[in-house]
Design a protein around this motif. Structure first.
Motif, PDB file in Angstrom:
ATOM      1  N   ASP A  38      26.926   5.706   3.825  1.00  0.00           N
ATOM      2  CA  ASP A  38      27.700   5.000   4.850  1.00  0.00           C
ATOM      3  C   ASP A  38      28.941   4.346   4.250  1.00  0.00           C
ATOM      4  O   ASP A  38      28.833   3.444   3.415  1.00  0.00           O
ATOM      5  CB  ASP A  38      26.840   3.944   5.544  1.00  0.00           C
ATOM      6  CG  ASP A  38      25.757   4.578   6.394  1.00  0.00           C
ATOM      7  OD1 ASP A  38      25.924   5.745   6.818  1.00  0.00           O
ATOM      8  OD2 ASP A  38      24.739   3.907   6.640  1.00  0.00           O
ATOM      9  N   ILE A  39      30.111   4.786   4.709  1.00  0.00           N
ATOM     10  CA  ILE A  39      31.376   4.256   4.211  1.00  0.00           C
ATOM     11  C   ILE A  39      31.716   2.980   4.971  1.00  0.00           C
ATOM     12  O   ILE A  39      31.706   2.951   6.199  1.00  0.00           O
ATOM     13  CB  ILE A  39      32.475   5.330   4.321  1.00  0.00           C
ATOM     14  CG1 ILE A  39      32.140   6.456   3.319  1.00  0.00           C
ATOM     15  CG2 ILE A  39      33.861   4.735   4.046  1.00  0.00           C
ATOM     16  CD1 ILE A  39      32.963   7.694   3.451  1.00  0.00           C
ATOM     17  N   VAL A  40      32.005   1.919   4.193  1.00  0.00           N
ATOM     18  CA  VAL A  40      32.257   0.605   4.790  1.00  0.00           C
ATOM     19  C   VAL A  40      33.706   0.150   4.626  1.00  0.00           C
ATOM     20  O   VAL A  40      34.146  -0.766   5.319  1.00  0.00           O
ATOM     21  CB  VAL A  40      31.297  -0.468   4.222  1.00  0.00           C
ATOM     22  CG1 VAL A  40      29.861  -0.160   4.631  1.00  0.00           C
ATOM     23  CG2 VAL A  40      31.403  -0.574   2.706  1.00  0.00           C
ATOM     24  N   PHE A  41      34.464   0.762   3.719  1.00  0.00           N
ATOM     25  CA  PHE A  41      35.837   0.347   3.494  1.00  0.00           C
ATOM     26  C   PHE A  41      36.611   1.484   2.841  1.00  0.00           C
ATOM     27  O   PHE A  41      36.086   2.176   1.979  1.00  0.00           O
ATOM     28  CB  PHE A  41      35.887  -0.896   2.591  1.00  0.00           C
ATOM     29  CG  PHE A  41      37.268  -1.439   2.359  1.00  0.00           C
ATOM     30  CD1 PHE A  41      37.945  -2.125   3.355  1.00  0.00           C
ATOM     31  CD2 PHE A  41      37.891  -1.260   1.136  1.00  0.00           C
ATOM     32  CE1 PHE A  41      39.222  -2.621   3.140  1.00  0.00           C
ATOM     33  CE2 PHE A  41      39.169  -1.755   0.907  1.00  0.00           C
ATOM     34  CZ  PHE A  41      39.835  -2.439   1.913  1.00  0.00           C
ATOM     35  N   VAL A  42      37.867   1.659   3.279  1.00  0.00           N
ATOM     36  CA  VAL A  42      38.755   2.659   2.684  1.00  0.00           C
ATOM     37  C   VAL A  42      40.056   1.956   2.315  1.00  0.00           C
ATOM     38  O   VAL A  42      40.656   1.285   3.149  1.00  0.00           O
ATOM     39  CB  VAL A  42      39.046   3.812   3.676  1.00  0.00           C
ATOM     40  CG1 VAL A  42      39.984   4.838   3.054  1.00  0.00           C
ATOM     41  CG2 VAL A  42      37.748   4.480   4.114  1.00  0.00           C
ATOM     42  N   GLU A  43      40.466   2.084   1.062  1.00  0.00           N
ATOM     43  CA  GLU A  43      41.742   1.519   0.615  1.00  0.00           C
ATOM     44  C   GLU A  43      42.703   2.663   0.386  1.00  0.00           C
ATOM     45  O   GLU A  43      42.434   3.566  -0.406  1.00  0.00           O
ATOM     46  CB  GLU A  43      41.553   0.731  -0.684  1.00  0.00           C
ATOM     47  CG  GLU A  43      42.839   0.073  -1.156  1.00  0.00           C
ATOM     48  CD  GLU A  43      42.680  -0.661  -2.483  1.00  0.00           C
ATOM     49  OE1 GLU A  43      43.688  -1.172  -2.977  1.00  0.00           O
ATOM     50  OE2 GLU A  43      41.549  -0.719  -3.014  1.00  0.00           O
ATOM     51  N   ALA A  83      43.612   3.874  11.465  1.00  0.00           N
ATOM     52  CA  ALA A  83      42.352   3.711  12.210  1.00  0.00           C
ATOM     53  C   ALA A  83      41.174   3.467  11.271  1.00  0.00           C
ATOM     54  O   ALA A  83      40.191   2.822  11.649  1.00  0.00           O
ATOM     55  CB  ALA A  83      42.095   4.937  13.085  1.00  0.00           C
ATOM     56  N   LEU A  84      41.274   3.958  10.026  1.00  0.00           N
ATOM     57  CA  LEU A  84      40.163   3.797   9.077  1.00  0.00           C
ATOM     58  C   LEU A  84      39.986   2.346   8.641  1.00  0.00           C
ATOM     59  O   LEU A  84      38.922   1.975   8.149  1.00  0.00           O
ATOM     60  CB  LEU A  84      40.365   4.697   7.859  1.00  0.00           C
ATOM     61  CG  LEU A  84      40.390   6.198   8.147  1.00  0.00           C
ATOM     62  CD1 LEU A  84      40.542   6.978   6.844  1.00  0.00           C
ATOM     63  CD2 LEU A  84      39.166   6.654   8.904  1.00  0.00           C
ATOM     64  N   THR A  85      41.021   1.514   8.816  1.00  0.00           N
ATOM     65  CA  THR A  85      40.906   0.091   8.474  1.00  0.00           C
ATOM     66  C   THR A  85      39.798  -0.550   9.302  1.00  0.00           C
ATOM     67  O   THR A  85      38.969  -1.294   8.787  1.00  0.00           O
ATOM     68  CB  THR A  85      42.245  -0.623   8.731  1.00  0.00           C
ATOM     69  OG1 THR A  85      43.254   0.040   7.970  1.00  0.00           O
ATOM     70  CG2 THR A  85      42.179  -2.081   8.308  1.00  0.00           C
ATOM     71  N   ASP A  86      39.804  -0.247  10.592  1.00  0.00           N
ATOM     72  CA  ASP A  86      38.817  -0.833  11.502  1.00  0.00           C
ATOM     73  C   ASP A  86      37.578   0.027  11.679  1.00  0.00           C
ATOM     74  O   ASP A  86      36.535  -0.461  12.086  1.00  0.00           O
ATOM     75  CB  ASP A  86      39.448  -1.065  12.882  1.00  0.00           C
ATOM     76  CG  ASP A  86      40.565  -2.094  12.815  1.00  0.00           C
ATOM     77  OD1 ASP A  86      40.438  -3.056  12.037  1.00  0.00           O
ATOM     78  OD2 ASP A  86      41.564  -1.916  13.530  1.00  0.00           O
ATOM     79  N   ALA A  87      37.711   1.326  11.397  1.00  0.00           N
ATOM     80  CA  ALA A  87      36.591   2.246  11.638  1.00  0.00           C
ATOM     81  C   ALA A  87      36.425   3.222  10.473  1.00  0.00           C
ATOM     82  O   ALA A  87      36.586   4.431  10.633  1.00  0.00           O
ATOM     83  CB  ALA A  87      36.816   2.996  12.951  1.00  0.00           C
ATOM     84  N   PRO A  88      36.086   2.706   9.269  1.00  0.00           N
ATOM     85  CA  PRO A  88      35.937   3.594   8.108  1.00  0.00           C
ATOM     86  C   PRO A  88      34.814   4.609   8.292  1.00  0.00           C
ATOM     87  O   PRO A  88      34.814   5.658   7.648  1.00  0.00           O
ATOM     88  CB  PRO A  88      35.651   2.634   6.948  1.00  0.00           C
ATOM     89  CG  PRO A  88      35.124   1.388   7.595  1.00  0.00           C
ATOM     90  CD  PRO A  88      35.805   1.298   8.922  1.00  0.00           C
ATOM     91  N   PRO A  95      34.907  13.943   8.929  1.00  0.00           N
ATOM     92  CA  PRO A  95      35.781  13.874   7.754  1.00  0.00           C
ATOM     93  C   PRO A  95      37.028  14.756   7.848  1.00  0.00           C
ATOM     94  O   PRO A  95      38.040  14.456   7.221  1.00  0.00           O
ATOM     95  CB  PRO A  95      34.882  14.305   6.600  1.00  0.00           C
ATOM     96  CG  PRO A  95      33.768  15.068   7.230  1.00  0.00           C
ATOM     97  CD  PRO A  95      33.569  14.453   8.591  1.00  0.00           C
ATOM     98  N   TYR A  96      36.971  15.841   8.643  1.00  0.00           N
ATOM     99  CA  TYR A  96      38.099  16.776   8.688  1.00  0.00           C
ATOM    100  C   TYR A  96      39.052  16.524   9.847  1.00  0.00           C
ATOM    101  O   TYR A  96      40.092  17.166   9.941  1.00  0.00           O
ATOM    102  CB  TYR A  96      37.594  18.216   8.761  1.00  0.00           C
ATOM    103  CG  TYR A  96      36.753  18.595   7.568  1.00  0.00           C
ATOM    104  CD1 TYR A  96      37.316  18.685   6.301  1.00  0.00           C
ATOM    105  CD2 TYR A  96      35.397  18.848   7.699  1.00  0.00           C
ATOM    106  CE1 TYR A  96      36.551  19.015   5.201  1.00  0.00           C
ATOM    107  CE2 TYR A  96      34.622  19.194   6.603  1.00  0.00           C
ATOM    108  CZ  TYR A  96      35.208  19.267   5.355  1.00  0.00           C
ATOM    109  OH  TYR A  96      34.444  19.608   4.266  1.00  0.00           O
ATOM    110  N   GLU A  97      38.710  15.632  10.756  1.00  0.00           N
ATOM    111  CA  GLU A  97      39.586  15.361  11.898  1.00  0.00           C
ATOM    112  C   GLU A  97      39.959  13.880  11.911  1.00  0.00           C
ATOM    113  O   GLU A  97      40.919  13.486  11.283  1.00  0.00           O
ATOM    114  CB  GLU A  97      38.892  15.777  13.216  1.00  0.00           C
ATOM    115  CG  GLU A  97      38.604  17.280  13.302  1.00  0.00           C
ATOM    116  CD  GLU A  97      39.855  18.148  13.355  1.00  0.00           C
ATOM    117  OE1 GLU A  97      40.917  17.663  13.807  1.00  0.00           O
ATOM    118  OE2 GLU A  97      39.779  19.315  12.942  1.00  0.00           O
ATOM    119  N   ASP A  98      39.188  13.044  12.593  1.00  0.00           N
ATOM    120  CA  ASP A  98      39.507  11.610  12.706  1.00  0.00           C
ATOM    121  C   ASP A  98      39.447  10.899  11.359  1.00  0.00           C
ATOM    122  O   ASP A  98      40.053   9.846  11.187  1.00  0.00           O
ATOM    123  CB  ASP A  98      38.532  10.914  13.664  1.00  0.00           C
ATOM    124  CG  ASP A  98      38.630  11.470  15.081  1.00  0.00           C
ATOM    125  OD1 ASP A  98      39.665  12.059  15.421  1.00  0.00           O
ATOM    126  OD2 ASP A  98      37.658  11.301  15.837  1.00  0.00           O
ATOM    127  N   GLY A  99      38.717  11.466  10.399  1.00  0.00           N
ATOM    128  CA  GLY A  99      38.538  10.812   9.101  1.00  0.00           C
ATOM    129  C   GLY A  99      39.586  11.166   8.064  1.00  0.00           C
ATOM    130  O   GLY A  99      39.423  10.831   6.898  1.00  0.00           O
TER     131      GLY A  99
END
Length: 127
Positions: A38-43, A83-88, A95-99
């Motif tokens: 489960d990914i919780v944060f993306v920098e 969007a990954l800031t709020d929804a990592p 992973p290949y579209e919204d991610g």
């Protein structure tokens, strides 16, 4: 079994590249997100920053670990998936579209030749 779309290029560090003209949309593979949990944060880098092939451009933090992200190509970052800031967790679910993570204006498209195709990446993760 991990999903490996045929139309993408892959790095051995588990990033994918979707070539869009002179631009490369980049994210991490289904295999990578599955391994991380489960990914919780993306920098991610700022728009306008430069990335260099095989150099770190950010990190992904999961409940298990923190992993560096490595640029599969060099160039200037022209878009970042805010969007990954709020929804990592989108990296886990899609992973290949919204991610997707960043879009890079490639400075050396020949670097794409060093990446794996889908069959090569499937062989790499089967080891």
């Amino acid at each position: 079994m991990s999903h490996v779309p045929a139309n993408l290029k892959y790095s051995k560090e588990h990033e994918w590249v979707k070539v869009e003209g002179q631009q490369a949309r980049i994210g991490i593979t289904d295999f990578a997100q599955d391994e991380l949990g489960d990914i919780v944060f993306v920098e991610l880098p700022e728009v306008g920053s430069e990335v260099k092939v095989n150099q770190t451009f950010g990190t992904v933090e999961s409940v298990k670990t923190v992993s560096d992200l490595f640029a599969p190509v060099s160039g200037k970052v022209v878009a970042v998936n805010q969007a990954l800031t709020d929804a990592p967790e989108q990296v886990n679910s899609n992973p290949y579209e919204d991610g997707w993570m960043i879009v890079v204006e490639m400075s050396n498209p020949a670097e794409l030749d060093d990446l794996l195709d889908a069959a090569g990446y499937e062989a790499h993760i089967a080891d």
